[in-house]
Write a protein that holds these residues in place. Structure first.
Motif, PDB file in Angstrom:
ATOM      1  N   TYR A  95       0.821  -1.211   0.000  1.00 49.96           N
ATOM      2  CA  TYR A  95       0.000   0.000   0.000  1.00 49.96           C
ATOM      3  C   TYR A  95       0.856   1.262   0.000  1.00 49.96           C
ATOM      4  O   TYR A  95       0.508   2.250  -0.632  1.00 49.96           O
ATOM      5  N   SER A 143      -5.804   4.881  -1.987  1.00 57.60           N
ATOM      6  CA  SER A 143      -4.579   4.202  -1.547  1.00 57.60           C
ATOM      7  C   SER A 143      -4.282   4.519  -0.086  1.00 57.60           C
ATOM      8  O   SER A 143      -3.854   3.653   0.670  1.00 57.60           O
ATOM      9  N   GLY A 146      -6.528   2.429   2.198  1.00 58.62           N
ATOM     10  CA  GLY A 146      -6.026   1.063   2.316  1.00 58.62           C
ATOM     11  C   GLY A 146      -4.809   0.978   3.212  1.00 58.62           C
ATOM     12  O   GLY A 146      -4.689   0.075   4.037  1.00 58.62           O
ATOM     13  N   THR A 150      -4.762  -0.973   6.833  1.00 61.21           N
ATOM     14  CA  THR A 150      -3.761  -2.011   7.097  1.00 61.21           C
ATOM     15  C   THR A 150      -2.922  -1.642   8.315  1.00 61.21           C
ATOM     16  O   THR A 150      -2.599  -2.501   9.145  1.00 61.21           O
TER      17      THR A 150
END
Length: 190
Positions: A95, A143, A146, A150
């Motif tokens: 990512y 992005s 994400g 994470t």
């Protein structure tokens, strides 16, 4: 240190631009801001590499000293959590790479707009370029979402490992080995 890195990158880029344009303005901006921070973060956090292993080794040794064979339950969980954490780290790296590429693209588009602002104004292309900038920014935000999701999963996982090691140790001590868990053992093991 950061200003020295930024200066070195800028000087090298100026020298290489005289021969060939290796970097776009967006990539150059990211090199001077984000990538220098990554280098500084590495220098700050590189000691975690060796200190983490030392801490785990000492803690597991002390856990064996206090709890005996019951510490194998906690050690088993530590061993199981290693591939889970490494998979989360690989996802985070993926990512982050994607995010950097999208940041470079956005910075390049904004640099182009700033360089050609007079032409854009003369031909009234503001709406088209604004739409393009929004599309590029939306890709970057996706992005970033994400990456942050994470990162949140990784933080929860990392912070819960110590609690779960204690839980697995206590379950092994009381349920599997059938020993009684005393208050002195429990609090010392925690």
């Amino acid at each position: 240190v950061r200003s020295a890195l930024v200066g070195a990158i800028f000087e090298k880029t100026l020298k290489s631009r005289a021969n060939s344009p290796d970097f776009s303005s967006g990539e150059l901006t990211n090199l001077m801001s984000v990538d220098t921070l990554a280098i500084l973060d590495f220098s700050r956090y590189m000691h975690f590499i060796w200190s983490t292993f030392l801490s785990v080794f000492i803690c597991v040794g002390l856990l064996f000293y206090v709890m005996g064979l019951s510490a194998l339950g906690g050690l088993t969980f530590v061993i199981i959590s290693i591939p889970i954490c490494s998979k989360a780290i690989k996802g985070l790296e993926r990512y982050q790479d994607e995010l950097m590429k999208r940041k470079d693209k956005r910075m390049g588009v904004i640099g182009e707009v700033l360089q050609g602002i007079r032409v854009i104004k003369v031909f009234a292309w503001e709406k088209n370029f604004l739409k393009h900038i929004r599309e590029v920014r939306n890709d970057e935000v996706m992005s970033l979402k994400g990456y942050l999701l994470t990162m949140a999963v990784m933080i929860v996982l990392w912070n819960s490992i110590t609690t779960l090691v204690g839980l697995f140790t206590f379950v092994a001590h009381t349920q599997i080995l059938g020993n009684e868990l005393t208050a002195s053992q429990g609090f010392t093991a925690l």
